[in-house]
Design a protein around this motif. Structure first.
Motif, short mmCIF file in Angstrom:
data_model
loop_
_atom_site.label_atom_id
_atom_site.label_comp_id
_atom_site.label_asym_id
_atom_site.label_seq_id
_atom_site.Cartn_x
_atom_site.Cartn_y
_atom_site.Cartn_z
N UNK A 63 89.76 36.07 57.29
CA UNK A 63 89.71 36.82 56.03
C UNK A 63 89.76 38.33 56.23
N UNK A 64 89.47 38.81 57.44
CA UNK A 64 89.45 40.25 57.68
C UNK A 64 90.47 40.70 58.71
N UNK A 65 91.15 39.75 59.33
CA UNK A 65 92.10 40.07 60.39
C UNK A 65 93.18 40.99 59.86
N UNK A 66 93.46 42.08 60.59
CA UNK A 66 94.46 43.04 60.17
C UNK A 66 93.92 44.14 59.28
N UNK A 67 92.70 43.97 58.77
CA UNK A 67 92.10 44.99 57.90
C UNK A 67 90.87 45.63 58.55
N UNK A 68 90.12 44.85 59.31
CA UNK A 68 88.89 45.34 59.95
C UNK A 68 89.10 45.47 61.45
N UNK A 69 88.43 46.45 62.05
CA UNK A 69 88.47 46.64 63.49
C UNK A 69 87.07 46.85 64.02
#
Length: 122
Positions: A63-69
């Protein structure tokens, strides 16, 4: 013992960004694997991201892959979560966690922070 203190939460509009920080103290925190979890209102706590103690590998919820680091600075004993393109469904209390052995998406971690609220308005 390891003490974890989160900061950086707040209110942001959809599409905006926030960076969460987690300051660690106590036992040599650089030896620990670290992670971020969140608990939306009325729901169970869920895995968001994790990072191994040597920062050699990162893990993310779909759900957060590509948006959160997720990242860590062992010299500063600080864990970070950069959150971009935030959505209303990202609204939750975000928790920092430390684990001695490995990274798991379950909540079986050794130490937890007190949490910081993130609210994303539409």
């Amino acid at each position: 013992q390891v003490q974890l203190v989160e900061s950086g939460g707040g209110l942001v509009q959809a599409g905006g960004s926030l960076r969460l920080s987690c300051a660690a103290s106590g036992r040599t925190s650089s030896n620990f694997n670290m992670g971020w979890f969140r608990q939306p209102p009325g729901k169970e706590r869920e895995f968001v991201a994790g990072i191994r103690n040597g920062a050699t590998r990162e893990y993310y919820a779909d759900s957060v892959k590509g948006r959160f680091t997720i990242s860590r600075d062992n010299a500063k004993k600080t864990l970070y979560l950069q959150m971009n393109s935030l959505k209303p469904e990202d609204t939750a209390v975000y928790y920092c966690a430390a684990r001695i052995f490995g990274v798991t998406t379950t909540t079986s971690w050794n130490y937890w922070g007190q949490g910081t609220q993130v609210t994303v308005s539409s």
